[in-house]
Write an enzyme that holds these catalytic residues in place. Sequence first.
Site, short mmCIF file in Angstrom:
data_model
loop_
_atom_site.label_atom_id
_atom_site.label_comp_id
_atom_site.label_asym_id
_atom_site.label_seq_id
_atom_site.Cartn_x
_atom_site.Cartn_y
_atom_site.Cartn_z
N ASP A 1 36.09 41.89 74.32
CA ASP A 1 36.36 41.70 72.90
C ASP A 1 35.10 41.37 72.11
O ASP A 1 34.99 41.68 70.92
CB ASP A 1 37.38 40.56 72.71
N GLY A 2 34.12 40.76 72.77
CA GLY A 2 32.88 40.40 72.10
C GLY A 2 32.10 41.60 71.58
O GLY A 2 31.40 41.49 70.57
N ASN B 1 37.03 37.48 63.34
CA ASN B 1 37.94 36.55 64.01
C ASN B 1 38.16 35.27 63.20
O ASN B 1 39.24 35.05 62.67
CB ASN B 1 37.41 36.18 65.39
N ASP C 1 38.43 16.99 64.74
CA ASP C 1 37.28 17.67 65.32
C ASP C 1 36.80 18.83 64.45
O ASP C 1 35.68 19.31 64.61
CB ASP C 1 37.62 18.20 66.72
#
Length: 430
Positions: free
Chosen positions: A175-176, A271, A301
């Site tokens: 996917d990268g 994304n 966070d």
Amino acid sequence: MDGGEVVRVEAAPYCCSTCDGGEVSGRSLARRNRKTRSLSTSSVSSSEYRRTQSLHGPSPVTTFGPKACMLQNPHAVMHIQDPASQRLTWNKPPKSVLVIKKIRDASLLQPFKELCVFLTEVKNMIVYVEKKVLEDPAISGDENFGAITKKFCTFREDLDDISNRVDFIICLGGDGTLLYASSLFQESVPPVMAFHLGSLGFLTPFKFDTYQSQVTQIIEGNAAIVLRSRLKVRVLKENWEKKARVDEKGIILTNGDVESSSKAMQYQVLNEVVVDRGPSSYLSNVDLFLDGHLITTVQGDGVIVSTPTGSTAYAVAAGASMIHPNVPAIMITPICPHSLSFRPIVVPAGVELKIMLSRDARNTAWVSFDGRKRQEICHGDSITITTSCFPVPSICFRDPVNDWFESLAQCLHWNVRKKQNYLSSEDEEF
């Protein structure tokens, strides 16, 4: 409206606010210009009826690179087509292809070489390859493959503009590689064909075993596509500098006044945008604005702002729902919020989000875009996010709906459970 003079109001040329006022041409403009409204002269002026903002997001640009576009469905009654009917077509036969390979992955060397030989020798395509790919010793040292590499056109990321030279893209990896392909094109993106040669493969539906027939189909224009919306992100950073006061003799009199200057950067994100607390041990404390109104302060966070495509990435790991790529939406997901009631939310694609450090934040925050370009966000800096006009046209193996559910089942094992045994009539007695 009896007896009143009828005034016909023509729609002004549609400008997409998220694309800096660029006019949208084509059928979408024609549709808007066909709509007229009759108003009495005694009623409120026509300018007050004009919509200044759409919650449905900008109309995506449906031309992809120099030669590809979406095949228009003449039977469509809605502006947004049925996802299953979105098809790829070519204005002219494609002549150039960008091949993206995961760097330094030995398992991809043979598929990469086979594909490049097929494209150059059999299909007579102009092949673009990133320069650092050819610097791999396993490729540069292959004398048999050297004759093929001499035919390649090379480029360097962030230095060479290939946006109007590439007709379509082939990704080899996970996917990268698709995320990386998206980052290379800040405006119109050519169609992307992604082969599953990585680990997860949620965005890579094609298997390499039958690549020749599949690539031939794409070149002939016989393929379904899904338009994966992107986020247009603008980061405005305030630089504070002290200007010393100097007398005529060059002697510094005081430390001077503090002056500020702004630096803006823009990104296209497929994304998600992630704002987190970075190395600090304190909670992040950031304000979240929607269309200029403060809607909440995120204490935790961090926060994830994702596209529907990104909803199955970091966002789903943080507890968000999974959204089909064809749904026009933006998802806001807190990361470990210090609150029992802060649930992920989905907002319309047309809104503008703004993230800033809260005044009472104890530390700075950090932001990344699809896991890259990580940078620090200080007081006074802002991150503006909205839906981009330039989606990524991802070529489907079958169609957008079936491919998505296939990925949910195969990659994420969605709703996998051992089936309950059948209850017989004898068992019912007990």
